[in-house]
Enzyme design. Structure first.
Site, short mmCIF file in Angstrom:
data_model
loop_
_atom_site.label_atom_id
_atom_site.label_comp_id
_atom_site.label_asym_id
_atom_site.label_seq_id
_atom_site.Cartn_x
_atom_site.Cartn_y
_atom_site.Cartn_z
CG ASP A 134 -5.18 -3.94 2.55
OD1 ASP A 134 -4.79 -4.64 1.60
OD2 ASP A 134 -4.50 -3.72 3.57
CB SER B 291 -0.93 0.02 1.22
OG SER B 291 -1.93 -0.94 1.05
CG HIS C 268 -2.25 2.39 7.64
ND1 HIS C 268 -2.63 1.79 6.47
CD2 HIS C 268 -1.69 1.42 8.40
CE1 HIS C 268 -2.34 0.49 6.53
NE2 HIS C 268 -1.76 0.25 7.69
CG HIS D 127 -3.97 -8.09 4.44
ND1 HIS D 127 -2.84 -8.61 3.85
CD2 HIS D 127 -3.98 -6.77 4.13
CE1 HIS D 127 -2.20 -7.63 3.21
NE2 HIS D 127 -2.88 -6.52 3.35
#
Ligand SMILES: [Zn+2]
Length: 430
Positions: free
Chosen positions: A259, A81, A132, A263
């Site tokens: 996302d 990312s 993030h 995961h």
């Protein structure tokens, strides 16, 4: 002109027409982290009214314009990312882990920084911590996405033409902003920012600059607590930004946890994140319709989990199974481990039968801990819905590009992810 040459002329026309398009004043850039094409397709089935024969199109179908290639400048074609967001914010591909720095670890100017220099108001909204990888790649520079404290520091130390880089920040991350060595929230307040730390008080923000941090790290999953928290933050951001500055604004909104559910290989979690992201897009699209001097561009940084719809040799994907699930795998596992009636808890929260094979698996996992139990829950949901996953990581497939409003023609077709940034930066610089 025969068909071939007229086709060629229209392709050439597109290529040459793009840079001369008049620039929109406001830019809304939305990134569905991990949102590969299987997510938008799954969402269409997930949202469909099962009582009618036709599968109805979604907001995504109404604004689809192209595809983007996501590979990083690394020894792999699978991006993370950070490299993905760096490409999408600066127009330069870099290595996995890079936050707006190139492969020599030199700073790359981001489109948010260009917007700030041009006198626009800037804003970042995410359901992850606001420092993030994706939001970070718009307002900070670091050789590693893991340097969360340094990235948070950049949000106040990285001055653009003498000013703080981001005028409005909504997301999570108090852990990184209120620390022993430095209290960035106090520093932002001293710099004139309004601050709230409860989603319920979001509406009390009434002017820019402002900051809202609603969780220690990321906000809880949509499926577990507040299902529309991104939508709420988007609504507040748009109302604060509307008519705030004659020069317009740059707003980046990330659907961060599509996302994370990917995961985790958690389809019910992913579809609820998609629902929150889709509703945020509806607000953004309505804003564009009310404010025509605005462009909305939406894409993903990559796809996550190798999600697909159909598995185990069966010609089936069961949206009803997914729709009945009432929590993330982790939260259902927690509830099971605390339950006095495991069968009833399983049936209520997963919507699946508690048959003898399930009972065996759950009993074994109860002794192994919450991670094992969460896996049993998610496997059962994936099996029953025929949802396929190839990995707990990312994949290299192309992602979709959506656009609406002034200048949307520039994003039509198959393009590199860096081209999206180049075109938006071109608009901001005009
Ligand atoms: Zn990821």
């Amino acid at each position: 002109m025969n068909f071939k040459s007229s086709l060629l002329a229209s392709v050439v026309g597109l290529v040459f027409a793009a840079p001369t398009l008049a620039a929109p004043k406001n830019i809304i850039y939305m990134i569905g982290d991990g949102m590969g094409p299987a997510y938008t397709t799954g969402y269409r089935y997930f949202k469909d009214d099962p009582s009618t024969k036709v599968v109805d199109p979604t907001i995504f179908d109404s604004i689809l314009v192209g595809m983007a290639h996501t590979y990083p400048d690394d020894d792999t074609v699978v991006t993370d990312s950070a490299a993905g967001a760096t490409a999408l914010s600066t127009g330069t591909k870099s290595y996995n882990g890079a936050i707006a720095v190139d492969t020599h670890k030199e700073d790359l100017e981001t489109m948010l920084e260009v917007a700030k220099k041009k006198g626009k108001t800037t804003a970042l909204v995410a359901t992850s911590q606001i420092n993030h990888a994706t939001p970070a790649s718009f307002a900070s520079h670091n050789e590693s996405r893991r340097n969360y404290d340094e990235i948070a520091n950049d949000y106040i130390d990285n001055k653009i033409a003498g000013k703080l880089p981001v005028d409005l920040m909504l997301g999570g991350g108090t852990k990184y902003f209120i620390r022993e060595d430095r209290n960035l929230v106090s520093e932002f307040k001293e710099a004139g920012y309004q601050y709230v730390d409860e989603l319920a008080k979001l509406d009390t923000l009434n002017k820019i600059p402002a900051m809202g941090l609603f969780a220690e790290v990321g906000l809880p999953y949509a499926i577990d607590e507040e299902p529309k928290r991104l939508t709420k933050m988007t609504k507040t951001a748009l109302s604060l930004l509307e008519n705030q500055n004659d020069k317009g604004f740059f707003l980046m909104i990330e659907g961060s946890q599509i996302d994370w559910c990917g995961h985790a290989n958690d389809i019910a979690c992913a579809m609820r994140e998609m629902d929150d992201f889709a509703e945020s897009i509806m607000l953004a699209k309505a804003f564009v319709d009310d404010n025509p001097d605005t462009i909305l561009v939406i894409t993903a940084d990559h796809s996550t989990g190798g999600l697909t719809l159909g598995a185990n040799g069966q010609y089936r994907w069961e949206r009803d199974v997914v729709a009945k699930v009432k929590g993330s795998g982790d939260e259902i596992a927690k509830a099971l481990s605390e339950s006095k009636d495991v069968k009833a808890t399983w049936e209520t929260l997963t919507g699946l039968d508690y048959d003898s094979a399930t009972e065996l698996k759950v009993k074994e996992a109860l002794g192994l801990g919450s991670k094992a139990l969460s896996l049993v829950v998610k496997d059962a949901i994936s099996d029953a819905s025929f949802t396929g996953w190839t990995t707990g990581g990312h994949t290299a497939i192309d992602v979709q590009v959506f656009a609406h409003g002034k200048g949307k023609e520039a994003f039509i077709g198959s393009q590199n992810n860096t081209a999206i940034a180049d075109k938006l930066i071109g608009f901001i610089k005009q």
